[in-house]
Scaffold this motif. Sequence first.
Motif, PDB file in Angstrom:
ATOM      1  N   GLY A  60     114.945  21.485 141.331  1.00 27.45           N
ATOM      2  CA  GLY A  60     115.142  20.922 142.672  1.00 27.45           C
ATOM      3  C   GLY A  60     116.078  21.729 143.541  1.00 27.45           C
ATOM      4  O   GLY A  60     116.388  21.348 144.663  1.00 27.45           O
ATOM      5  N   MET A  61     116.563  22.850 143.010  1.00 30.07           N
ATOM      6  CA  MET A  61     117.570  23.612 143.742  1.00 30.07           C
ATOM      7  C   MET A  61     116.933  24.400 144.887  1.00 30.07           C
ATOM      8  O   MET A  61     115.841  24.923 144.731  1.00 30.07           O
ATOM      9  N   THR A  62     117.621  24.435 146.034  1.00 29.93           N
ATOM     10  CA  THR A  62     117.109  25.248 147.137  1.00 29.93           C
ATOM     11  C   THR A  62     118.167  26.270 147.538  1.00 29.93           C
ATOM     12  O   THR A  62     119.344  25.934 147.552  1.00 29.93           O
ATOM     13  N   PRO A  63     117.794  27.519 147.895  1.00 29.10           N
ATOM     14  CA  PRO A  63     116.434  28.026 147.698  1.00 29.10           C
ATOM     15  C   PRO A  63     116.067  28.044 146.205  1.00 29.10           C
ATOM     16  O   PRO A  63     116.947  28.182 145.367  1.00 29.10           O
ATOM     17  N   VAL A  64     114.792  27.916 145.952  1.00 25.37           N
ATOM     18  CA  VAL A  64     114.286  27.842 144.578  1.00 25.37           C
ATOM     19  C   VAL A  64     114.621  29.127 143.815  1.00 25.37           C
ATOM     20  O   VAL A  64     114.632  30.215 144.394  1.00 25.37           O
ATOM     21  N   MET A  65     114.895  29.000 142.533  1.00 24.10           N
ATOM     22  CA  MET A  65     115.178  30.187 141.728  1.00 24.10           C
ATOM     23  C   MET A  65     113.899  30.973 141.476  1.00 24.10           C
ATOM     24  O   MET A  65     112.900  30.405 141.072  1.00 24.10           O
ATOM     25  N   THR A  66     113.965  32.271 141.718  1.00 26.48           N
ATOM     26  CA  THR A  66     112.795  33.125 141.514  1.00 26.48           C
ATOM     27  C   THR A  66     112.759  33.593 140.063  1.00 26.48           C
ATOM     28  O   THR A  66     113.743  33.457 139.327  1.00 26.48           O
ATOM     29  N   GLU A  67     111.655  34.173 139.685  1.00 25.09           N
ATOM     30  CA  GLU A  67     111.501  34.746 138.349  1.00 25.09           C
ATOM     31  C   GLU A  67     112.584  35.825 138.136  1.00 25.09           C
ATOM     32  O   GLU A  67     113.163  35.950 137.068  1.00 25.09           O
ATOM     33  N   GLU A  68     112.870  36.557 139.219  1.00 23.68           N
ATOM     34  CA  GLU A  68     113.892  37.616 139.152  1.00 23.68           C
ATOM     35  C   GLU A  68     115.278  37.014 138.872  1.00 23.68           C
ATOM     36  O   GLU A  68     116.063  37.560 138.084  1.00 23.68           O
ATOM     37  N   ASP A  69     115.561  35.880 139.509  1.00 23.12           N
ATOM     38  CA  ASP A  69     116.838  35.192 139.268  1.00 23.12           C
ATOM     39  C   ASP A  69     116.957  34.787 137.798  1.00 23.12           C
ATOM     40  O   ASP A  69     117.981  35.010 137.154  1.00 23.12           O
ATOM     41  N   LEU A  70     115.888  34.183 137.296  1.00 20.59           N
ATOM     42  CA  LEU A  70     115.893  33.701 135.904  1.00 20.59           C
ATOM     43  C   LEU A  70     116.076  34.876 134.947  1.00 20.59           C
ATOM     44  O   LEU A  70     116.821  34.784 133.971  1.00 20.59           O
ATOM     45  N   ASP A  71     115.381  35.988 135.244  1.00 17.29           N
ATOM     46  CA  ASP A  71     115.503  37.188 134.399  1.00 17.29           C
ATOM     47  C   ASP A  71     116.935  37.707 134.384  1.00 17.29           C
ATOM     48  O   ASP A  71     117.466  38.074 133.341  1.00 17.29           O
ATOM     49  N   ALA A  72     117.560  37.737 135.582  1.00 17.70           N
ATOM     50  CA  ALA A  72     118.918  38.276 135.705  1.00 17.70           C
ATOM     51  C   ALA A  72     119.895  37.450 134.866  1.00 17.70           C
ATOM     52  O   ALA A  72     120.756  37.997 134.166  1.00 17.70           O
ATOM     53  N   ILE A  73     119.731  36.131 134.908  1.00 17.53           N
ATOM     54  CA  ILE A  73     120.637  35.270 134.145  1.00 17.53           C
ATOM     55  C   ILE A  73     120.394  35.421 132.645  1.00 17.53           C
ATOM     56  O   ILE A  73     121.327  35.570 131.863  1.00 17.53           O
ATOM     57  N   ALA A  74     119.117  35.432 132.265  1.00 12.55           N
ATOM     58  CA  ALA A  74     118.785  35.583 130.840  1.00 12.55           C
ATOM     59  C   ALA A  74     119.341  36.914 130.319  1.00 12.55           C
ATOM     60  O   ALA A  74     119.904  36.984 129.225  1.00 12.55           O
ATOM     61  N   LYS A  75     119.216  37.954 131.118  1.00 12.51           N
ATOM     62  CA  LYS A  75     119.682  39.292 130.709  1.00 12.51           C
ATOM     63  C   LYS A  75     121.207  39.291 130.561  1.00 12.51           C
ATOM     64  O   LYS A  75     121.759  39.863 129.625  1.00 12.51           O
ATOM     65  N   HIS A  76     121.876  38.589 131.484  1.00 16.52           N
ATOM     66  CA  HIS A  76     123.335  38.536 131.477  1.00 16.52           C
ATOM     67  C   HIS A  76     123.861  37.892 130.193  1.00 16.52           C
ATOM     68  O   HIS A  76     124.950  38.213 129.716  1.00 16.52           O
ATOM     69  N   TYR A  77     123.104  36.944 129.638  1.00 16.12           N
ATOM     70  CA  TYR A  77     123.572  36.204 128.456  1.00 16.12           C
ATOM     71  C   TYR A  77     122.845  36.611 127.174  1.00 16.12           C
ATOM     72  O   TYR A  77     122.933  35.907 126.180  1.00 16.12           O
ATOM     73  N   GLU A  78     122.134  37.742 127.205  1.00 18.22           N
ATOM     74  CA  GLU A  78     121.419  38.096 125.972  1.00 18.22           C
ATOM     75  C   GLU A  78     122.411  38.480 124.875  1.00 18.22           C
ATOM     76  O   GLU A  78     123.524  38.934 125.134  1.00 18.22           O
ATOM     77  N   ASP A  79     121.971  38.306 123.649  1.00 19.89           N
ATOM     78  CA  ASP A  79     122.799  38.504 122.469  1.00 19.89           C
ATOM     79  C   ASP A  79     123.306  39.952 122.399  1.00 19.89           C
ATOM     80  O   ASP A  79     124.463  40.216 122.126  1.00 19.89           O
ATOM     81  N   TYR A  80     122.415  40.891 122.630  1.00 27.15           N
ATOM     82  CA  TYR A  80     122.774  42.313 122.747  1.00 27.15           C
ATOM     83  C   TYR A  80     121.720  42.901 123.668  1.00 27.15           C
ATOM     84  O   TYR A  80     120.647  42.291 123.830  1.00 27.15           O
ATOM     85  N   PRO A  81     121.960  44.056 124.299  1.00 24.52           N
ATOM     86  CA  PRO A  81     120.989  44.580 125.277  1.00 24.52           C
ATOM     87  C   PRO A  81     119.568  44.652 124.703  1.00 24.52           C
ATOM     88  O   PRO A  81     119.351  45.238 123.644  1.00 24.52           O
ATOM     89  N   GLY A  82     118.640  44.003 125.403  1.00 24.62           N
ATOM     90  CA  GLY A  82     117.246  44.033 124.961  1.00 24.62           C
ATOM     91  C   GLY A  82     116.891  42.963 123.938  1.00 24.62           C
ATOM     92  O   GLY A  82     115.752  42.875 123.481  1.00 24.62           O
ATOM     93  N   SER A  83     117.884  42.149 123.546  1.00 22.04           N
ATOM     94  CA  SER A  83     117.629  41.105 122.545  1.00 22.04           C
ATOM     95  C   SER A  83     116.688  40.032 123.101  1.00 22.04           C
ATOM     96  O   SER A  83     116.625  39.809 124.306  1.00 22.04           O
TER      97      SER A  83
END
Length: 205
Positions: A60-83
């Motif tokens: 429900g958040m506006t502006p809506v989160m894009t696929e790029e946003d989701l990727d950036a967050i997932a990448k930021h919290y990955e276990d190790y680079p590329g995990s």
Amino acid sequence: GRDVMLVEELKRRMHEYAIQRALNMSHHFQGAFKSGQVGQTTGQMNKEKFKMSLGVLFQGMTPVMTEEDLDAIAKHYEDYPGSLDVHWRKFAIELREAGLPSERRAREPSSNLRSVLFSIKVFCDQNGVDLEQTVQGYGGKTNGVMAKAAFNRSLATALVGFSPPLSDTLLLEINNTYSTGQRDNTTGGHVDVLWRQFVDDVDHA
């Protein structure tokens, strides 16, 4: 650099949304696991599952989160680079604290208390106790502060069956380590406790 800026900005927006909607993120992420699955306690989950959970939580958040946003967050919290795994618990804790003028600790736990916090963590993991939810349920405020008496009651509830049970001396040490607010002239120490700091210390014990 741009990614970090993006992530910080997203976290700030998500934090505000989570507060407005009273989202319980830890609960939501834990619900993504079948009961007793290892990621529930280790705080890790598959990246795609994490992005799906985020999509649902923040739809429900506006502006809506894009696929790029989701990727950036997932990448930021990955276990190790590329995990393929991400630290959902770290995300939940950091998001909760984004932009909060949260009261932080005045003092470090003693080494004796640290070992007790570790035992509490193991007990909660083994018995499926959501310490954060239990403590907050007794009146823990979002700024991380709550009344000492209510905090002590919440621990008594959360730690039924904990052995050896918390002694009065130990409880006093917990209260004093996490104390804040006005002086308490009746029982000594202070009237309030930094409950969120206590829960985080147990989490990281």
